[in-house]
Design an enzyme around this catalytic site. Structure first.
Site, PDB file in Angstrom:
ATOM      1  N   CYS A 112     -16.249 -11.509  11.214  1.00  9.72           N
ATOM      2  CA  CYS A 112     -15.882 -12.783  10.592  1.00  9.72           C
ATOM      3  C   CYS A 112     -14.386 -12.989  10.420  1.00  9.72           C
ATOM      4  CB  CYS A 112     -16.572 -12.921   9.237  1.00  9.72           C
ATOM      5  SG  CYS A 112     -18.367 -12.876   9.358  1.00  9.72           S
ATOM      6  N   HIS A 366     -19.938 -21.745   9.014  1.00  9.14           N
ATOM      7  CA  HIS A 366     -19.159 -20.529   9.279  1.00  9.14           C
ATOM      8  C   HIS A 366     -19.333 -20.097  10.733  1.00  9.14           C
ATOM      9  CE1 HIS A 366     -17.509 -16.599   9.056  1.00  9.14           C
ATOM     10  NE2 HIS A 366     -18.547 -15.954   8.552  1.00  9.14           N
ATOM     11  N   CYS A 394     -14.762 -11.547   3.965  1.00 10.62           N
ATOM     12  CA  CYS A 394     -15.421 -10.251   4.126  1.00 10.62           C
ATOM     13  C   CYS A 394     -15.753 -10.071   5.600  1.00 10.62           C
ATOM     14  CB  CYS A 394     -16.677 -10.160   3.263  1.00 10.62           C
ATOM     15  SG  CYS A 394     -17.944 -11.395   3.642  1.00 10.62           S
TER      16      CYS A 394
END
Length: 408
Positions: A112, A366, A394
């Site tokens: 991510c 996302h 994270c």
């Protein structure tokens, strides 16, 4: 002599003053834009792949910035779900968009944080003198890749029972349940946080707050009869009005716990990019300078509670820059899940009014490899000249990243 030392100490700039200073070798931000974020599987990008999204976006990026593509010496694009992180097709997308083959290319995958790692990669190359101008970003089509079995890691059978290996294979939703359980973050608090994200994002869409950061691009959708239709995508598809903690509270947990589709980030598609230059080059060429990249830090955390990553990465980047939480004017912490974002923000004592001002990934979506670059496109318009921003997220398998930038 003591008096001279005292005067010298008084004249020496503090960390914040030092960061705000302008030097010829600074890494500056010339432009930061993104696509609108499409809903996964049923949104406007559902029938096109990441390389299509990236090609169309980069065409518009070059047009909007009026950048001479021959100045771009390296391109770094973050991606998580494509095979080899899109190394082949995203290089092709750059060429198809008009970036010359003389510009090198690197595909970046640190889950991510991939978009942020792309920014860090280009910035560090400028800092060390490898290049003077580079393009960093991310592109992701979760619609076409999210359920692809080829994406799943294949572990050597000799390590299949290794306890540490198993921790790295825990599904992200379960790691969030671990965070919620270990740190006593109730379902009610998660739903309240998620509802605020939806409400802030819906308000931002309605007011046109995102228009300055979004580049409208072409997409193609396939009709039920097999015909194709060309459309223009210019508005985020995730935010919706009227979401309340009570309405979210009616959703069934995705696992045996408190994580739901309403208090977790959305599966999404999109692209974003940041144009970085050495300050002296930007000034010599007359390009606008909208910000300065300062530093990025990444910290490791236990894989089974990977969502706490920002709670460790943020203090690390603050320590390395000499800044404090009070020095930061706006925080963009990725909302992979409500529980992990809540925990991380509270551990670092982030004021609520400074956090994700226009909502976050719970409402917006996302697209995994895009998020780090998207945060730059989002945070820069929220900052006034001379203010400092911090982005963080994270990272699956147990990490967190955070970066500092200055608005100019």
């Amino acid at each position: 002599m003591d008096r001279l030392n005292q005067l010298s100490g008084q004249l020496k700039p503090n960390a914040k003053q030092s960061i705000l200073q302008k030097n010829p070798d600074d890494v500056v931000i010339v432009a930061a834009y993104r696509t609108a974020i499409g809903k996964g599987f049923k949104g406007s990008f559902r029938n096109v792949h990441s390389e299509f999204i990236l090609t169309e976006f980069l065409k518009e990026f070059i047009k909007k910035t009026n950048i001479d593509p021959s100045l771009i010496e390296d391109v770094a694009i973050g991606n998580v779900l494509n095979q080899a992180a899109g190394a082949t097709e995203h290089r092709g997308a750059c060429l198809a968009a008009g970036i010359p083959y003389t510009a090198a290319f690197i595909a970046v995958n640190r889950f991510c944080s991939s978009g942020l790692m792309a920014i860090s990669d280009i910035a560090n190359k400028i800092k060390t003198g490898e290049i003077e101008c580079g393009l960093a970003g991310g592109a992701e089509s979760m619609s076409t890749n999210y359920r692809d079995p080829r994406v799943a890691p294949r572990i050597d059978p000799h390590l299949a029972d290794d306890a540490q290996m198993e921790k790295c294979l825990i599904p992200m939703g379960i790691t969030n349940e671990n965070v919620a359980n270990q740190f006593n973050i109730s379902r009610e608090r998660q739903d309240e946080f998620a509802a605020k994200s939806y409400n802030k994002a819906a308000k931002a869409v309605a007011s046109g707050a995102f228009k300055s950061e979004i580049l409208p691009i072409r997409s193609i959708i396939r009709n039920s009869d097999g015909t194709e239709k060309e459309i223009i995508v210019d508005t985020d598809e995730g935010p919706r009005e009227g979401v309340t903690a009570e309405s979210l509270g009616k959703l069934r947990p995705a696992f045996d716990g408190t994580t739901t589709a309403g208090n977790a980030s959305q599966v999404s598609d999109g692209a974003a990019a940041v144009l970085l230059m050495k300050r002296s080059l930007a000034e010599a060429k007359g390009y606008p300078i909208i910000g300065k990249y300062v530093l990025c830090s990444t910290a490791g955390v236990p894989p089974e509670i990977m969502g706490v990553g920002p709670a460790f990465a943020i203090p690390e980047v603050l320590k390395r820059t000499g800044l404090t939480v009070d020095d930061i004017d706006v925080f963009e912490i990725n909302e992979a899940f409500a529980a992990q974002c809540l925990y991380s923000a509270e551990q670092v004592n982030v004021p609520e009014e400074k956090l994700n001002i226009n909502g976050g990934a719970i409402a917006l979506g996302h697209p995994l490899g895009e998020t780090g670059a998207r945060q730059y496109a989002t945070i820069i318009p929220l900052l006034k000249p001379g203010q400092i921003g911090l982005t963080s997220m994270c990272i699956g398998s147990g990490m967190g990243s955070a970066s500092i930038l200055v608005r100019e």
